[in-house]
Design a protein around this motif. Structure first.
Motif, mmCIF file in Angstrom:
data_model
loop_
_atom_site.group_PDB
_atom_site.id
_atom_site.type_symbol
_atom_site.label_atom_id
_atom_site.label_comp_id
_atom_site.label_asym_id
_atom_site.label_seq_id
_atom_site.Cartn_x
_atom_site.Cartn_y
_atom_site.Cartn_z
ATOM 1 N N ASP A 206 54.128 130.854 65.784
ATOM 2 C CA ASP A 206 52.401 130.693 66.185
ATOM 3 C C ASP A 206 52.037 129.472 64.879
ATOM 4 N N PRO A 207 51.704 128.845 65.898
ATOM 5 C CA PRO A 207 51.117 127.468 65.547
ATOM 6 C C PRO A 207 49.826 127.683 63.973
ATOM 7 N N GLN A 208 49.435 128.864 64.317
ATOM 8 C CA GLN A 208 48.232 128.932 63.098
ATOM 9 C C GLN A 208 48.934 129.656 61.885
ATOM 10 N N GLN A 209 50.080 129.821 61.853
ATOM 11 C CA GLN A 209 50.895 130.737 60.799
ATOM 12 C C GLN A 209 52.348 129.856 60.514
ATOM 13 N N ARG B 165 60.243 112.059 50.637
ATOM 14 C CA ARG B 165 60.302 114.026 49.871
ATOM 15 C C ARG B 165 59.314 113.597 48.904
ATOM 16 N N SER B 166 58.748 112.712 48.191
ATOM 17 C CA SER B 166 57.262 112.695 48.275
ATOM 18 C C SER B 166 56.464 113.073 48.425
ATOM 19 N N ALA B 167 56.263 112.723 49.979
ATOM 20 C CA ALA B 167 54.642 112.971 50.520
ATOM 21 C C ALA B 167 54.446 114.286 50.729
ATOM 22 N N LEU B 168 55.530 115.146 50.229
ATOM 23 C CA LEU B 168 54.663 116.590 50.099
ATOM 24 C C LEU B 168 53.870 116.488 49.361
ATOM 25 N N PHE B 169 54.055 116.233 48.755
ATOM 26 C CA PHE B 169 52.439 115.947 47.482
ATOM 27 C C PHE B 169 51.704 115.226 47.861
ATOM 28 N N LEU B 170 51.115 114.865 49.202
ATOM 29 C CA LEU B 170 49.837 113.782 49.651
ATOM 30 C C LEU B 170 48.525 115.493 49.452
ATOM 31 N N PRO B 171 47.785 114.568 49.810
ATOM 32 C CA PRO B 171 46.404 115.659 49.652
ATOM 33 C C PRO B 171 46.271 115.712 51.204
ATOM 34 N N PHE B 172 46.962 116.652 52.245
ATOM 35 C CA PHE B 172 46.699 116.789 53.665
ATOM 36 C C PHE B 172 45.882 118.240 52.885
ATOM 37 N N HIS B 173 45.032 117.818 54.132
ATOM 38 C CA HIS B 173 44.227 119.415 54.052
ATOM 39 C C HIS B 173 43.744 120.071 55.184
ATOM 40 N N GLU B 174 44.247 119.352 56.730
ATOM 41 C CA GLU B 174 44.754 120.517 57.639
ATOM 42 C C GLU B 174 46.726 120.617 58.286
ATOM 43 N N LEU B 175 47.438 120.932 56.803
ATOM 44 C CA LEU B 175 48.599 120.245 57.437
ATOM 45 C C LEU B 175 49.266 121.769 57.840
ATOM 46 N N GLY B 176 49.741 121.225 59.445
ATOM 47 C CA GLY B 176 49.865 121.890 60.377
ATOM 48 C C GLY B 176 51.282 122.008 60.712
ATOM 49 N N GLU C 235 49.924 127.514 55.949
ATOM 50 C CA GLU C 235 49.961 128.702 56.985
ATOM 51 C C GLU C 235 49.986 127.372 58.455
ATOM 52 N N ALA C 236 51.387 126.999 57.944
ATOM 53 C CA ALA C 236 51.601 125.358 58.940
ATOM 54 C C ALA C 236 53.604 126.263 58.773
ATOM 55 N N ARG C 237 53.496 125.758 60.463
ATOM 56 C CA ARG C 237 54.925 125.583 61.084
ATOM 57 C C ARG C 237 56.019 124.807 59.992
ATOM 58 N N VAL C 238 57.531 125.056 60.004
ATOM 59 C CA VAL C 238 58.114 124.360 58.990
ATOM 60 C C VAL C 238 59.762 123.775 60.271
ATOM 61 N N ILE C 239 60.097 122.567 60.863
ATOM 62 C CA ILE C 239 61.093 122.371 61.585
ATOM 63 C C ILE C 239 62.339 121.581 60.739
#
Ligand SMILES: [Zn+2]
Ligand SMILES: [Zn+2]
Length: 722
Positions: free
Chosen positions: A206-209, A297-308, A342-346
């Motif tokens: 589910d793209p929203q979960q 790897r440090s991009a993990l701490f960027l200030p996304f608001h809508e990370l999907g 509530e994002a997906r990981v690949i």
């Protein structure tokens, strides 16, 4: 987001254990996530509003928040991630927050840029150059100077001249966005039936979960094309996408592929960027104008608001573990952040980590397999060369059979790669007269000779000295001899045995990232016949003409007392042999080994990765090692060995008892001294579902305080054991 009262908790971005209370200035409001500057011991410090204050503040001593930045507040999921990473790694939350808040410049608005526009007034004198400029600006738009110069093909002085003549007017315009919007439908790739099936499996999440997929596919199986479609799905759904790469600074081709697929390059995030690029990218991500990021790897701490979506390419790679400051593993933290967002990981790899494979086996992650190589290309044929039966000649490192294969390959006009994961000329230098071994004065390590630069160098601390002409110990002249090979020494042998071949040598100390990228491009263009390299060449490069890979010391990674030695060796050998025969030609690979019957070598030769994973999971299960058990390492260091060992013993005796918990040590670390500090290790092993972070925190609080120059470093889930 609910408004907070006039006293709030602010997490400052320095190494402190928790938020402090501050007053909100009269008439202002803040919310959780607001970025602020507060006075802290006489200095203005960046911080983030964390929420309601703890109730034990003293009203009369509270200070005011000094600046409330006019930028979107950080997302709740990012704040939760910071808290989680801090709890898990035992790093103070303020220190973790420092990975989020880079600089105050990123919080100021973008500076406008200078531009020029036509006034309508004709200059008195019209040269061909001036005409070209006026034609360019005939559209009435404002053009930046660089763009105007580039488009018109004139020198900047022509613009200045036209301005003086009154034909152009200068104005300020908002800075153009740092990147264009990626278009998910720009150039969709044609997927093979297998890739489409893999994509279908990923779309079942589910793209929203929250959900994790392990994209587990052979080298050359087209994993990138699959996760690009997942990125496209994410963009279409109006969410942001993050792709992490282990060596982004060296993989310019990945960015080009992205640009081809999405019509524009992604925003980048890595150490090679200028401060201006960093601040603008950070700002663009925080205000939502940047939709896709490819980063380290440090991009993990960027200030996304809508990370999907978070993709980790080469998810098994050791570069995802940070081992100074905050000891986090980007793979695990990506899963944590995705859960909060509530994002997906690949997770994508040809050789997944044993942990991820186990999570796929048990159904925790969706297991997406790509088993056939693209364009029906066979995997390379792999042979183990038993060094006991057919060793190289004395003073050489390339066995006769491998040498014959190299000749044949060069004769066919194809490329060969010789792989040795050791930089420099020789790992040890000794005096043949007195036997003195050259060691680093500050580390428990040999000095590695780097002959090109004429130095002996410590790979732990960077110490170096000129290679002496005269033994510094006994005074004998020309008595130093190199022991063992590094890639520079292999290059010397290659120059003697294959004098006609155009050779290139590649390791991380062979130039800047830009220079290394240039070397890779030259190899791709076929400008070299023989490539000699370290693990730098094993990752993600496509060399069309490369058909032979020779691994000179396949056993190198197996020697250490490291529970992940077999896994790491299997991964690097698979990666490097996978370089052979990628395009139109079948490839061959040879592994020079003293242990041809080792399970890793057997799995390599039979190309039976399932056998490797089955065997390795069995071994881990028997030893209650990750992923069936958990480990934490404590390194106690001090300038005196007795201080470090003494404190480690006290720590051990203060360790709380817990069911199923085992403690090992204290013992001198395999590298017992680094930068003049003696290192003593304790290792804790626990059952899988045990709160190891909580245990170690409680242990350190209940133990004697660390004083003087003693230091205790905690590494939860260590992946290196030196
Ligand atoms: Zn000597
Ligand atoms: Zn050193």
């Amino acid at each position: 987001m609910s408004e907070l009262g006039n006293i709030v908790a602010v997490m400052v971005s320095v190494s402190v254990d928790g938020p402090y209370s501050y007053r909100v200035p009269y008439g202002k409001t803040v919310v959780r996530g607001s970025i602020v500057a507060v006075p802290l011991v006489g200095r203005l410090t960046l911080g983030v509003v964390w929420g309601e204050p703890k109730d034990n503040y003293a009203h009369n001593r509270l200070k005011d928040i000094e600046i409330i930045y006019d930028v979107p507040p950080l997302s709740d999921e990012l704040l939760k991630t910071v808290d989680w990473v801090s709890r898990y790694t035992l790093a103070p939350p303020g220190l973790v927050l420092r990975s989020v808040l880079r600089s105050t410049e990123a919080l100021e608005p973008d500076r406008p840029v200078l531009a020029y526009r036509r006034t309508g007034h004709e200059p008195d004198r019209l040269t061909p150059a001036r005409s070209r400029v006026l034609d360019t600006v005939a559209d009435g738009e404002a053009w930046t100077k660089t763009l105007l110069v580039g488009t018109s093909g004139v020198s900047p002085s022509v613009i200045d001249g036209l301005e003086r003549a009154g034909a152009l007017e200068r104005l300020e315009i908002p800075a153009p966005p740092i990147v264009q919007d990626p278009d998910p439908d720009a150039a969709p790739l044609t997927l093979s039936a297998e890739q489409s099936a893999a994509m279908g499996q990923i779309r079942e999440l589910d793209p929203q979960q929250f959900g994790v997929a392990l994209l587990d596919g052979v080298t050359g199986g087209g994993k990138t094309a699959v996760f690009f479609e997942a990125v496209a799905d994410t963009l279409r759904a109006g969410r942001q996408a993050l792709v992490l790469l282990p060596e982004i600074a060296l993989t310019g081709t990945f960015l080009d592929r992205f640009a081809k697929r999405f019509g524009t390059r992604p925003a980048e995030w890595h150490s090679d960027m200028t401060p201006a690029q960093r601040t603008r990218t950070w700002r663009g991500i925080n205000d939502g104008t940047v939709r896709a990021v490819v980063g380290a790897r440090s991009a993990l701490f960027l200030p996304f608001h809508e990370l999907g979506l978070i993709v980790l390419d080469e998810e098994h790679d050791g570069a995802y573990k940070q081992s100074d400051g905050v000891n986090y593993h980007a793979r695990d933290m990506a899963v944590v952040r995705a859960r909060f967002a509530e994002a997906r990981v690949i997770l994508s790899s040809a050789t997944p980590s044993v942990e991820s494979r186990n999570n796929a086996n048990t159904g925790r992650y969706k297991h997406v397999l790509l088993t056939s190589r693209f364009a029906a290309q066979a995997l390379p044929d792999i042979t183990a060369l038993d060094m006991r039966e057919e060793p190289p000649e004395k003073g050489q490192w390339i066995a006769p059979r491998l040498a014959r294969e190299i000749f044949a390959t060069l004769d066919r006009g194809e490329q060969a790669l010789l792989f040795l994961n050791r930089r420099g000329y020789a790992p040890l230098t000794l005096c043949k007269s007195c036997g003195h071994q050259y060691q680093c004065p500050d580390c428990d390590a040999w000095l590695v000779e780097h002959r090109f630069r004429g130095v002996l160098m410590c790979h732990h601390c960077g110490y170096e000295q000129r290679r002496p002409k005269v033994c510094t110990e006994c005074g004998t002249e020309d008595s130093l001899i190199p022991i063992g090979p590094g890639i520079e020494r292999v290059a010397e042998e290659v120059a003697l045995r294959f004098p006609e071949a155009r050779t290139v040598i590649l390791s991380s100390d062979m130039g800047s990232n830009a220079q290394l990228r240039e070397r890779f491009a030259e190899i791709e263009r076929g400008e070299y016949d023989l490539i000699i390299g370290t693990q730098l060449v094993a990752k993600g490069h496509h060399f069309e003409k490369l058909t032979l890979v020779g691994v000179l010391d396949a056993d190198l990674g197996l020697a250490h007392g490291d529970p992940r030695a077999a896994e790491k060796t299997f991964q690097i050998l698979t990666q490097v042999t996978g370089r052979a025969g990628r395009a139109s030609k079948a490839g061959r690979a040879f592994l020079q080994t003293y242990h041809p019957t080792h399970p890793v070598m057997e799995a390599m030769v039979k190309q039976d990765r399932e056998a490797f994973y089955a065997h390795e999971l069995e071994v881990r299960k028997d030893g209650q090692l990750p992923p069936f058990g958990r480990l934490a390492a404590l390194i106690v260091s001090a300038s005196e060995h007795d201080d470090a060992m003494g404190f480690a013993r006290k720590l051990l005796s203060a360790a709380p008892q817990a069911e199923g918990l085992r403690l090992f040590g204290p013992a001198d670390a395999p590298v017992a001294m680094v930068r003049g500090r003696h290192r003593v290790r304790l290792l804790v092993q626990s059952p899988r579902d045990f709160d190891l972070s909580g245990y170690v925190r409680f242990w350190l609080i209940s133990a004697e305080r660390v004083t003087g120059n003693l230091r205790v470093q905690v590494d939860i889930d260590p992946i290196s054991f030196y």
